[in-house]
Design a protein around this motif. Structure first.
Motif, PDB file in Angstrom:
ATOM      1  N   GLY A  11     169.357  -4.147 -48.294  1.00  0.00           N
ATOM      2  CA  GLY A  11     168.307  -3.345 -48.795  1.00  0.00           C
ATOM      3  C   GLY A  11     168.835  -2.208 -50.174  1.00  0.00           C
ATOM      4  N   GLY A  14     167.482  -0.821 -53.110  1.00  0.00           N
ATOM      5  CA  GLY A  14     166.129  -0.095 -52.351  1.00  0.00           C
ATOM      6  C   GLY A  14     166.144   1.607 -52.740  1.00  0.00           C
ATOM      7  N   GLN A  15     165.694   2.755 -52.075  1.00  0.00           N
ATOM      8  CA  GLN A  15     165.420   3.541 -51.985  1.00  0.00           C
ATOM      9  C   GLN A  15     166.833   4.440 -51.552  1.00  0.00           C
ATOM     10  OE1 GLN A  15     162.588   6.934 -52.250  1.00  0.00           O
ATOM     11  NE2 GLN A  15     161.430   5.680 -50.608  1.00  0.00           N
ATOM     12  N   ILE A  16     166.822   3.727 -50.185  1.00  0.00           N
ATOM     13  CA  ILE A  16     167.786   4.418 -49.057  1.00  0.00           C
ATOM     14  C   ILE A  16     169.333   4.355 -49.212  1.00  0.00           C
ATOM     15  CG2 ILE A  16     167.871   3.852 -46.947  1.00  0.00           C
ATOM     16  CD1 ILE A  16     165.373   3.904 -46.110  1.00  0.00           C
ATOM     17  N   GLU A  42     171.189  -8.032 -51.050  1.00  0.00           N
ATOM     18  CA  GLU A  42     169.472  -8.054 -51.628  1.00  0.00           C
ATOM     19  C   GLU A  42     169.386  -9.485 -51.804  1.00  0.00           C
ATOM     20  OE1 GLU A  42     167.635  -6.372 -52.881  1.00  0.00           O
ATOM     21  OE2 GLU A  42     167.623  -4.361 -52.446  1.00  0.00           O
ATOM     22  N   ILE A  43     168.135  -9.389 -52.015  1.00  0.00           N
ATOM     23  CA  ILE A  43     167.481 -10.384 -52.482  1.00  0.00           C
ATOM     24  C   ILE A  43     167.363 -11.173 -53.874  1.00  0.00           C
ATOM     25  CG2 ILE A  43     165.214 -10.304 -51.258  1.00  0.00           C
ATOM     26  CD1 ILE A  43     163.507  -9.221 -53.278  1.00  0.00           C
ATOM     27  N   VAL A  87     168.715  -2.310 -44.096  1.00  0.00           N
ATOM     28  CA  VAL A  87     168.113  -1.256 -44.381  1.00  0.00           C
ATOM     29  C   VAL A  87     166.225  -2.386 -45.016  1.00  0.00           C
ATOM     30  CG1 VAL A  87     167.655   0.581 -45.804  1.00  0.00           C
ATOM     31  CG2 VAL A  87     169.687   0.687 -44.706  1.00  0.00           C
ATOM     32  N   GLY A  88     166.968  -3.428 -45.712  1.00  0.00           N
ATOM     33  CA  GLY A  88     166.013  -3.921 -46.523  1.00  0.00           C
ATOM     34  C   GLY A  88     165.243  -4.633 -44.959  1.00  0.00           C
ATOM     35  N   VAL A 129     167.195   0.205 -39.549  1.00  0.00           N
ATOM     36  CA  VAL A 129     166.566   0.844 -40.237  1.00  0.00           C
ATOM     37  C   VAL A 129     165.480   0.648 -40.590  1.00  0.00           C
ATOM     38  CG1 VAL A 129     166.228   2.868 -43.081  1.00  0.00           C
ATOM     39  CG2 VAL A 129     168.295   2.336 -41.272  1.00  0.00           C
ATOM     40  N   ASN A 131     161.922  -1.163 -41.383  1.00  0.00           N
ATOM     41  CA  ASN A 131     160.513  -0.845 -40.253  1.00  0.00           C
ATOM     42  C   ASN A 131     159.943  -2.589 -40.192  1.00  0.00           C
ATOM     43  OD1 ASN A 131     160.702   1.748 -39.281  1.00  0.00           O
ATOM     44  ND2 ASN A 131     159.340   2.693 -41.223  1.00  0.00           N
ATOM     45  N   MET A 155     167.236   2.924 -35.590  1.00  0.00           N
ATOM     46  CA  MET A 155     167.361   5.045 -35.677  1.00  0.00           C
ATOM     47  C   MET A 155     165.850   5.147 -35.569  1.00  0.00           C
ATOM     48  SD  MET A 155     168.063   6.058 -39.231  1.00  0.00           S
ATOM     49  CE  MET A 155     166.266   6.259 -39.903  1.00  0.00           C
ATOM     50  N   HIS A 187     159.727   4.296 -33.079  1.00  0.00           N
ATOM     51  CA  HIS A 187     160.100   4.484 -34.135  1.00  0.00           C
ATOM     52  C   HIS A 187     158.925   4.425 -35.003  1.00  0.00           C
ATOM     53  CE1 HIS A 187     161.041   6.336 -38.233  1.00  0.00           C
ATOM     54  NE2 HIS A 187     160.384   5.170 -38.654  1.00  0.00           N
TER      55      HIS A 187
END
Ligand code: NAI
Length: 328
Positions: A11, A14-16, A42-43, A87-88, A129, A131, A155, A187
């Protein structure tokens, strides 16, 4: 100089990812004497954006950054990874049922678990990370049978840091004076931030604050719903604070918790505190020499018990749901 540590980040565009990569490359993840080699996943549609971020990483001229490679293939991205930051993920969109969300993420975390199993370094440490982080971590872990289950974590450090911030404001002390705070469970909005074992300047935090109404009606919901409050205020979900928590999580895992303190990490349960074995649930943990351990022997009163159970029940339901979908 030392051999670079390979860090895979998914990811990445992305923003993170944008808030995270520069901090990793500057040495804040592993320490100022450890060079890093980044592998970004990434994709296909987002590879170009990741390339743009890689150009900016070049332009920072970070002395510790040994290289950046970008992939749209998980098998390649996790090759030789010592640390993996997952993350992604597929976000929940309007009208999406929980089952759809779990299924979409199963489609991401199953192949990533397999790729980690096949190609990561022997000392691989995984932080999820994206979700639903705990259950995504469980899915990845279940598809990496050759990797010790203890290497898959999710996380809750952002929740932990949010709780530190709220408590420090209430008590009028610096966050550095607070120790032994715990986030229990998932979380999600059911998480339980526990101050009953925490200390402020060496004294029991709950007794120091001495305000049960604040704890129940303000502190717990504020921490648990902070993500939604950030979206409401910023028009976008937490990114820099999430990246900062990811840095903290891995840094603590690798470098250890301070004497007399612990942190919160979602880790595979060994049955401690009545959390069913195998669930990836947040606990108070200490870390040392790159390994974590659940803090044992804490007394859990009825107030805390009910809240821990509610969050852990949600995790059991998520596990049942992904089992039913054939994802684990
Ligand atoms: P974002 O939507 O800005 O970025 C996600 C990126 O992941 C996108 O660039 C997307 O192309 C990529 N991606 C999607 N599927 C992928 C795959 N199969 N392989 C590699 N990359 C893939 O989202 P943002 O804001 O960066 O958040 C990422 C995740 O982190 C979300 O799931 C969010 O809910 C979660 N999150 C978790 C927190 C926690 O405390 N555990 C805190 C904040 C966010």
């Amino acid at each position: 100089s030392r051999t670079p540590v390979t860090v895979t980040v998914t990811g990445a565009a992305g923003q993170i990812g944008y808030a995270l990569l520069f901090r990793i490359a500057s040495g804040q993840l592993l320490g100022a004497d450890t060079p890093v080699r980044l592998r970004l996943l990434e994709i296909p549609q987002a590879v170009k954006a990741a390339e743009g971020t890689a150009m900016e990483l070049d332009d920072c001229a970070f002395p510790l950054l040994a290289g950046v490679d970008i992939f749209d293939d998980a098998a390649k991205a996790f090759e030789g990874a010592n640390v993996a930051l997952l993350v992604g993920a597929r976000p929940r969109t309007k009208g999406m049922e929980r089952g759809d969300l779990l299924e979409a993420n199963g489609g991401i975390f199953k192949p990533q678990g397999e790729a980690i199993n096949a190609g990561a370094a022997d000392d691989i440490k995984v932080l999820v990370v994206g979700n639903p982080a705990n259950t995504n971590a469980l899915i990845a872990q279940q598809h990496a049978p050759d990797v010790p289950a203890v290497r898959f974590t999710a996380m809750t450090r952002l929740d932990h840091n949010r709780a530190l911030a709220q408590l420090s404001k209430k008590a009028g002390v610096s966050v550095s004076e607070i120790r032994k705070l715990t986030i229990w469970g998932n979380h999600s909005a059911t998480q339980y931030p526990d101050v009953f074992h925490a200390e402020i300047a060496g004294k029991n935090a709950a007794e120091t604050v001495n305000d049960q109404a604040w704890l129940e009606n303000d502190f717990i919901p504020t921490v648990a719903k902070r993500g939604a409050a950030i979206i409401e205020a910023r028009g976008a979900s937490s990114a820099a604070s999430a990246a900062s928590a990811a840095i903290d999580h891995v840094h603590t895992w690798v470098n250890g918790t301070a004497d007399g303190d612990w942190t919160s990490m979602a880790v595979v349960s060994d049955g401690s505190y009545g959390v069913p074995e195998g669930l990836i649930s947040s606990f108070p943990v200490t870390t040392r020499n790159g390994e974590w351990e659940i803090v044992q022997g804490l007394e859990i009163d009825d107030f805390s018990r009910a809240r821990i159970d509610a969050s852990v029940n949600e995790l059991s339901e998520e596990r049942d749901a992904v089992r039913k979908l054939g994802l684990i």
